[in-house]
Design a protein around this motif. Structure first.
Motif, PDB file in Angstrom:
ATOM      1  N   MET A   9       0.857   6.401 -15.098  1.00 53.78           N
ATOM      2  CA  MET A   9       0.913   5.261 -14.197  1.00 53.78           C
ATOM      3  C   MET A   9       2.231   5.180 -13.426  1.00 53.78           C
ATOM      4  SD  MET A   9      -1.934   3.806 -14.228  1.00 53.78           S
ATOM      5  CE  MET A   9      -1.431   2.376 -13.285  1.00 53.78           C
ATOM      6  N   ARG A  10       3.164   6.077 -13.741  1.00 55.19           N
ATOM      7  CA  ARG A  10       4.470   5.987 -13.083  1.00 55.19           C
ATOM      8  C   ARG A  10       4.334   6.096 -11.567  1.00 55.19           C
ATOM      9  NH1 ARG A  10       9.085   9.619 -15.519  1.00 55.19           N
ATOM     10  NH2 ARG A  10       8.555   8.243 -17.254  1.00 55.19           N
ATOM     11  N   ARG A  11       3.408   6.953 -11.121  1.00 50.37           N
ATOM     12  CA  ARG A  11       3.205   7.112  -9.679  1.00 50.37           C
ATOM     13  C   ARG A  11       2.819   5.792  -9.023  1.00 50.37           C
ATOM     14  NH1 ARG A  11      -1.593  10.825  -6.938  1.00 50.37           N
ATOM     15  NH2 ARG A  11      -1.202  10.228  -4.768  1.00 50.37           N
ATOM     16  N   ALA A  12       2.061   4.958  -9.743  1.00 51.43           N
ATOM     17  CA  ALA A  12       1.549   3.728  -9.162  1.00 51.43           C
ATOM     18  C   ALA A  12       2.636   2.713  -8.862  1.00 51.43           C
ATOM     19  CB  ALA A  12       0.492   3.117 -10.084  1.00 51.43           C
ATOM     20  N   TYR A  13       3.692   2.687  -9.676  1.00 49.45           N
ATOM     21  CA  TYR A  13       4.702   1.638  -9.454  1.00 49.45           C
ATOM     22  C   TYR A  13       6.029   2.156  -8.918  1.00 49.45           C
ATOM     23  CZ  TYR A  13       6.462   2.960 -14.151  1.00 49.45           C
ATOM     24  OH  TYR A  13       6.961   3.638 -15.241  1.00 49.45           O
ATOM     25  N   THR A  14       6.204   3.457  -8.768  1.00 49.33           N
ATOM     26  CA  THR A  14       7.493   3.989  -8.329  1.00 49.33           C
ATOM     27  C   THR A  14       7.900   3.466  -6.963  1.00 49.33           C
ATOM     28  OG1 THR A  14       7.200   6.008  -9.629  1.00 49.33           O
ATOM     29  CG2 THR A  14       8.775   6.090  -7.804  1.00 49.33           C
ATOM     30  N   THR A  15       6.990   3.515  -5.985  1.00 51.11           N
ATOM     31  CA  THR A  15       7.312   3.070  -4.631  1.00 51.11           C
ATOM     32  C   THR A  15       7.630   1.590  -4.604  1.00 51.11           C
ATOM     33  OG1 THR A  15       5.853   4.764  -3.708  1.00 51.11           O
ATOM     34  CG2 THR A  15       6.481   2.953  -2.254  1.00 51.11           C
ATOM     35  N   MET A  16       6.840   0.795  -5.308  1.00 48.29           N
ATOM     36  CA  MET A  16       7.036  -0.646  -5.350  1.00 48.29           C
ATOM     37  C   MET A  16       8.416  -1.003  -5.901  1.00 48.29           C
ATOM     38  SD  MET A  16       4.669  -3.341  -7.460  1.00 48.29           S
ATOM     39  CE  MET A  16       5.235  -2.730  -9.074  1.00 48.29           C
ATOM     40  N   VAL A  17       8.798  -0.382  -6.999  1.00 44.08           N
ATOM     41  CA  VAL A  17      10.098  -0.654  -7.613  1.00 44.08           C
ATOM     42  C   VAL A  17      11.227  -0.177  -6.705  1.00 44.08           C
ATOM     43  CG1 VAL A  17      11.598  -0.096  -9.560  1.00 44.08           C
ATOM     44  CG2 VAL A  17       9.180  -0.592  -9.969  1.00 44.08           C
ATOM     45  N   THR A  18      11.065   0.988  -6.104  1.00 41.89           N
ATOM     46  CA  THR A  18      12.093   1.533  -5.215  1.00 41.89           C
ATOM     47  C   THR A  18      12.350   0.604  -4.035  1.00 41.89           C
ATOM     48  OG1 THR A  18      11.493   3.807  -5.827  1.00 41.89           O
ATOM     49  CG2 THR A  18      12.743   3.498  -3.776  1.00 41.89           C
ATOM     50  N   SER A  65      -4.587   0.064 -10.753  1.00 41.50           N
ATOM     51  CA  SER A  65      -4.032   0.720  -9.571  1.00 41.50           C
ATOM     52  C   SER A  65      -4.318  -0.081  -8.307  1.00 41.50           C
ATOM     53  CB  SER A  65      -4.579   2.144  -9.426  1.00 41.50           C
ATOM     54  OG  SER A  65      -5.923   2.138  -9.016  1.00 41.50           O
ATOM     55  N   PHE A  66      -5.402  -0.890  -8.300  1.00 39.07           N
ATOM     56  CA  PHE A  66      -5.674  -1.759  -7.159  1.00 39.07           C
ATOM     57  C   PHE A  66      -4.605  -2.844  -7.059  1.00 39.07           C
ATOM     58  CE2 PHE A  66     -10.540  -0.916  -7.477  1.00 39.07           C
ATOM     59  CZ  PHE A  66     -10.353   0.325  -6.899  1.00 39.07           C
ATOM     60  N   GLY A  67      -4.165  -3.364  -8.202  1.00 33.69           N
ATOM     61  CA  GLY A  67      -3.086  -4.344  -8.197  1.00 33.69           C
ATOM     62  C   GLY A  67      -1.789  -3.746  -7.688  1.00 33.69           C
ATOM     63  N   TYR A  68      -1.481  -2.539  -8.148  1.00 38.27           N
ATOM     64  CA  TYR A  68      -0.282  -1.851  -7.653  1.00 38.27           C
ATOM     65  C   TYR A  68      -0.396  -1.580  -6.154  1.00 38.27           C
ATOM     66  CZ  TYR A  68       1.669  -1.009 -12.313  1.00 38.27           C
ATOM     67  OH  TYR A  68       2.232  -1.165 -13.558  1.00 38.27           O
ATOM     68  N   TRP A  69      -1.591  -1.228  -5.709  1.00 35.02           N
ATOM     69  CA  TRP A  69      -1.812  -0.960  -4.287  1.00 35.02           C
ATOM     70  C   TRP A  69      -1.460  -2.197  -3.468  1.00 35.02           C
ATOM     71  CZ3 TRP A  69      -7.290   0.694  -2.093  1.00 35.02           C
ATOM     72  CH2 TRP A  69      -7.166   0.986  -0.731  1.00 35.02           C
ATOM     73  N   LEU A  85      -0.044   3.578   3.450  1.00 31.92           N
ATOM     74  CA  LEU A  85       1.050   4.118   2.642  1.00 31.92           C
ATOM     75  C   LEU A  85       1.007   3.563   1.220  1.00 31.92           C
ATOM     76  CD1 LEU A  85       4.069   4.071   5.140  1.00 31.92           C
ATOM     77  CD2 LEU A  85       2.592   5.991   4.516  1.00 31.92           C
ATOM     78  N   GLY A  86       0.674   2.288   1.098  1.00 40.42           N
ATOM     79  CA  GLY A  86       0.552   1.701  -0.236  1.00 40.42           C
ATOM     80  C   GLY A  86      -0.560   2.353  -1.033  1.00 40.42           C
ATOM     81  N   GLY A  87      -1.660   2.684  -0.353  1.00 40.75           N
ATOM     82  CA  GLY A  87      -2.756   3.373  -1.023  1.00 40.75           C
ATOM     83  C   GLY A  87      -2.358   4.753  -1.505  1.00 40.75           C
ATOM     84  N   LEU A  88      -1.709   5.518  -0.644  1.00 36.03           N
ATOM     85  CA  LEU A  88      -1.285   6.867  -1.032  1.00 36.03           C
ATOM     86  C   LEU A  88      -0.269   6.807  -2.173  1.00 36.03           C
ATOM     87  CD1 LEU A  88      -0.828   8.667   2.424  1.00 36.03           C
ATOM     88  CD2 LEU A  88      -2.793   8.773   0.870  1.00 36.03           C
ATOM     89  N   ALA A  89       0.662   5.851  -2.095  1.00 41.51           N
ATOM     90  CA  ALA A  89       1.724   5.762  -3.093  1.00 41.51           C
ATOM     91  C   ALA A  89       1.191   5.388  -4.471  1.00 41.51           C
ATOM     92  CB  ALA A  89       2.775   4.736  -2.658  1.00 41.51           C
ATOM     93  N   THR A  90       0.057   4.694  -4.524  1.00 48.77           N
ATOM     94  CA  THR A  90      -0.472   4.230  -5.808  1.00 48.77           C
ATOM     95  C   THR A  90      -1.681   5.028  -6.269  1.00 48.77           C
ATOM     96  OG1 THR A  90      -1.774   2.526  -4.636  1.00 48.77           O
ATOM     97  CG2 THR A  90       0.387   1.894  -5.490  1.00 48.77           C
ATOM     98  N   GLY A  91      -1.891   6.197  -5.669  1.00 43.95           N
ATOM     99  CA  GLY A  91      -2.914   7.099  -6.171  1.00 43.95           C
ATOM    100  C   GLY A  91      -4.324   6.842  -5.685  1.00 43.95           C
ATOM    101  N   GLN A  92      -4.475   6.202  -4.515  1.00 44.60           N
ATOM    102  CA  GLN A  92      -5.815   6.000  -3.969  1.00 44.60           C
ATOM    103  C   GLN A  92      -6.215   7.223  -3.131  1.00 44.60           C
ATOM    104  OE1 GLN A  92      -7.135   3.229  -5.175  1.00 44.60           O
ATOM    105  NE2 GLN A  92      -5.114   2.724  -6.000  1.00 44.60           N
TER     106      GLN A  92
END
Length: 350
Positions: free
Chosen positions: A1-10, A183-187, A318-325
């Motif tokens: 799940m790290r991929r899902a939240y990395t962009t958000m945290v950054t 992952s939808f929430g992270y998106w 971009l949010g979709g790609l960053a969270t694995g959609q």
């Protein structure tokens, strides 16, 4: 799940640091834009706790058929089923990252007049001329007010416009708590963070006040509404902040429209992640009325709305790609490539 939240945290970290160091360079403190709700260290945990209570209490009452003896048993089952480690991580990280990004956005917006002297700038005149060109020499405000009226319409559009502020944090809570796949929430939260960040950048690229503040006489015929009071408060608040007599934040910036950006983003993510068609329809209608309200009350020029929509589409993708959609059928559908331990990816694909 790290991929899902990395962009958000950054994004949250970068926005926080950017706001802090900009304030330091200007000799201005970071301020809490909603300080009347209590300090940040109290408010953020309360949001998380509120999300938990909003999920557990009504659903437990329903499952227990309102029988007090069964409440505790059903509550424990519900917590075990829904509040997994992944869900708790999403709620905590999502709320905190959104909050940090939003507060940083508000502070960077507050610093704008001190970085760039945002009076009635050439940008206001040029964007106003563009509106006139689109409407064959007529002022957009006059066209809309003549077509829609200035009394009942003003009251209705004012109500729709003003519910934006509570809807934004509520929507974040809804997506992090009740999204079918985490992952939808992270998106959604990642796209929100991207949207507020790009909006901040747009303010500094083309600083404007917006039509109502640059050409106020075009809106004198409107009925007095909640929007009227808000615009007056923002105008005098900006004057006080610039003169140093207020410890609040100024919130006037026209380009681009984040009312359009955020509401369109909400409708886009719902289109791809929410199964219930009535909810999707309501969000699309709400977005359309909000777009109308931004020009009717003179918050934004048409170009502001266009670029707000561009920010929404960019943040969504971009949010979709960053969270694995993974987008299928030329982007018309998507399915997650990350998931919880209990919900297989295949069950989410369309």
């Amino acid at each position: 799940m790290r991929r899902a939240y990395t962009t958000m945290v950054t994004i949250a970290v970068v926005m926080g640091l950017l706001a802090y160091f900009t304030g330091q360079a200007l000799g201005l403190p970071m301020r809490d834009p909603d300080g009347f709700l209590g300090p940040a260290w109290v408010r953020a945990p309360m949001l998380v706790l509120g999300a938990f209570v909003a999920d557990i209490v009504p659903r437990t009452l329903w499952r227990a058929r309102f029988k007090p003896r069964e409440f505790r048993t059903e509550a424990r089952l519900l917590i075990r089923e829904h509040w997994t480690r992944e869900r708790i991580q999403l709620v905590v990280l999502g709320v905190i990252c959104f909050y940090v990004t939003y507060v940083s956005y508000r502070n960077l917006k507050n610093f704008l007049p001190f970085v760039r002297d945002v009076g009635v700038q050439p940008g206001d005149y040029e964007l106003h001329k563009f509106d006139q060109w689109l409407f064959f020499g007529n002022d957009l405000a006059v066209v809309l007010h003549n077509a829609l009226g200035t009394t009942v319409t003003a009251q209705v559009l004012s109500w729709v416009y003003l519910i934006f502020l509570p809807i934004v944090p509520i929507s974040v809570t809804i997506w992090v708590v009740w999204s079918r796949n985490v992952s939808f929430g992270y998106w959604y939260v990642t796209a929100q963070c991207i949207c507020w960040t790009l909006g901040t950048a747009s303010y500094y690229m083309i600083p404007t006040l917006g039509p109502n503040f640059a050409f106020p006489w075009l809106y004198f015929d409107l009925d007095t509404t909640g929007v009227t009071a808000l615009q007056e408060a923002l105008y005098y608040g900006r004057v006080d902040v610039k003169s140093g007599v207020s410890e609040g934040v100024q919130s006037i910036a026209g380009f681009a429209s984040l009312h359009v950006g955020v509401t369109l983003l909400m409708a886009l993510v719902a289109q791809y992640t929410v199964r219930h068609r009535p909810i999707r329809i309501v969000l699309w209608v709400y977005m359309g009325i909000t777009v109308l309200a931004t020009t009717y009350f003179g918050w934004h020029y048409i170009a502001d709305d266009i670029f707000g929509a561009l920010i929404a589409f960019t943040s969504f993708y971009l949010g979709g790609l960053a969270t694995g959609q993974k987008f299928d059928e030329h982007g018309r559908h998507s399915h997650p490539t990350t998931t919880t331990s209990s919900v297989p990816v295949e069950s989410e694909a369309r």
